[in-house]
Write an enzyme that holds these catalytic residues in place. Structure first.
Site, PDB file in Angstrom:
ATOM      1  N   HIS A  88      -3.585   2.891  -6.212  1.00  0.00           N
ATOM      2  CA  HIS A  88      -4.019   3.011  -7.249  1.00  0.00           C
ATOM      3  C   HIS A  88      -5.823   2.588  -7.060  1.00  0.00           C
ATOM      4  O   HIS A  88      -6.014   2.941  -8.663  1.00  0.00           O
ATOM      5  CB  HIS A  88      -3.479   1.426  -6.621  1.00  0.00           C
TER       6      HIS A  88
ATOM      7  N   HIS B 205      -1.746  -0.713   1.796  1.00  0.00           N
ATOM      8  CA  HIS B 205      -2.573  -0.254   1.861  1.00  0.00           C
ATOM      9  C   HIS B 205      -4.133  -0.999   3.309  1.00  0.00           C
ATOM     10  O   HIS B 205      -3.961  -2.247   2.883  1.00  0.00           O
ATOM     11  CB  HIS B 205      -3.608   0.449   0.838  1.00  0.00           C
TER      12      HIS B 205
END
Length: 281
Positions: free
Chosen positions: A152, A207
Site C-alpha cells: 500500500h 504492517h
C-alpha cells in the site's frame, strides 16, 4: 502542439516493456513467500495483534493509483493543450508502477516477514497446535507472510509521488515560480494523501512501521527516478517540459532555426507563458 512521439518502433518497445513488467508482477503475486522460523516469544511480542479490516481496501487503493495518470493526462491534454505531456506522463507513470510492483513483490517474497496479525491468521481461534502448524485459511496465511515492505505504501507513494513531481514541474515550484505557498501546498497534497494511506496500515495492524517506511521510500524513489527519465530537472527553467519536447526544439535550434529552444518551448507550453495563457494557480 503536434505529437512528437508518434506510433513507431520505440513506442512499441515501451508498451511491450510495460506488459512484461505487469505480467511478472501478476505472476509474483501467486508465488509462495519464504517461511521464516518464528520463536514463541517473538510471536507473542510482534505478531499477536488483532485482525482488523483494512481502512484503505485494495479496491480503494487501486482506484487512487489508477486515477492519477488519467487525471494528469487529461489535465495536460484538455487543460494545457499539450498532447506530448499527456503521453509522456502516462509513460513515466506506467514504467514507475511496473518497476515498483516487481521490486516490492520481490522483496516481499524473499523477506517473508510475518504481519503483526499473523498469529490470528495462523490460528483463527487463538489456540496454538502442539506442532505449531497453522490451521487458518491458506490464502490468509500466505498473505500474512508478505509484510515487508508495505505494498500500500509503495504503490501510493509511487503513483502520488509521480503526481507531486509533475505538479512541481508544471507549477515551477523549485525553479521559475518560487515564493508561492499555494503552489507548494498543491505539490505536497498528493504526498499527504499517500502518507495517510501508508499510515493507515499501522492502524489496521497489517504492517510494522519498518514495512511502511521502506515501502514509502521505495515507491517515492522509483517515481522520481522514472519521472526524470521523461522530464527535465525540477530545478531547471525547463521544469515540467518532457525531454522529447526540449530535445526536438534543441535539434531545430542547432539545425539553424533562429529562435532559441527555450523561447520556442515557452511559445508552445502555456504554463511557461505570461498571464494570458496561464490556466494554473
Amino acid at each position: 502542439m503536434p505529437l512528437i512521439r508518434s506510433a513507431n518502433f520505440n513506442l512499441f518497445i515501451e508498451i511491450v516493456l510495460r506488459i512484461i513488467l505487469v505480467s511478472v508482477f501478476c505472476y509474483m503475486e501467486t508465488m509462495q513467500p519464504f517461511t521464516r522460523v518464528i520463536h514463541k516469544q517473538t510471536m507473542e511480542w510482534e505478531y499477536m495483534y488483532p485482525r482488523h479490516e483494512s481502512y484503505v481496501p485494495a479496491g480503494a487503493l487501486w482506484a487512487i493509483v489508477l486515477s492519477v495518470p488519467c487525471t494528469l493526462s487529461l489535465i495536460a491534454w484538455a487543460g494545457c493543450n499539450d498532447c506530448n505531456d499527456a503521453l509522456e506522463i502516462l509513460l513515466a507513470w506506467s514504467l514507475s508502477l511496473g518497476i515498483n510492483g516487481v521490486l516490492t513483490d520481490m522483496v516481499k517474497l524473499i523477506a517473508g516477514r510475518p504481519r503483526p496479525d499473523f498469529f490470528y491468521r495462523c490460528f483463527p481461534d487463538g489456540i496454538e497446535t502442539p506442532d505449531f502448524k497453522c490451521t487458518g485459511d491458506p490464502a490468509d496465511i500466505i498473505e500474512g507472510k508478505k509484510s515487508f515492505p508495505s505494498g500500500h505504501s509503495s504503490l501510493s507513494f509511487c503513483s502520488l509521488g509521480m503526481a507531486s513531481a509533475w505538479l512541481c514541474g508544471r507549477l515551477g515550484v523549485l525553479s521559475r515560480r518560487r515564493g508561492s505557498g499555494l503552489r507548494v501546498i498543491t505539490c505536497l497534497a498528493p504526498l499527504m494523501v499517500a502518507a495517510c494511506v501508508a499510515l493507515s496500515r499501522t492502524c489496521d495492524y497489517h504492517h510494522h512501521w519498518q514495512d511502511i517506511l521502506v515501502g514509502s521510500i521505495l515507491g517515492y524513489v522509483v517515481a522520481i527516478f522514472c519521472y526524470r527519465q521523461y522530464y527535465n530537472p525540477l530545478s531547471s527553467e525547463l521544469a515540467g517540459i518532457p525531454y522529447i519536447v526540449s530535445s526536438a526544439n534543441s535539434a531545430k535550434f542547432y539545425n539553424g532555426k533562429p529562435e532559441s529552444p527555450v523561447k520556442d518551448l515557452k511559445e508552445e507550453t502555456p504554463l511557461l507563458n505570461g498571464k494570458k495563457d496561464d490556466k494554473w494557480i
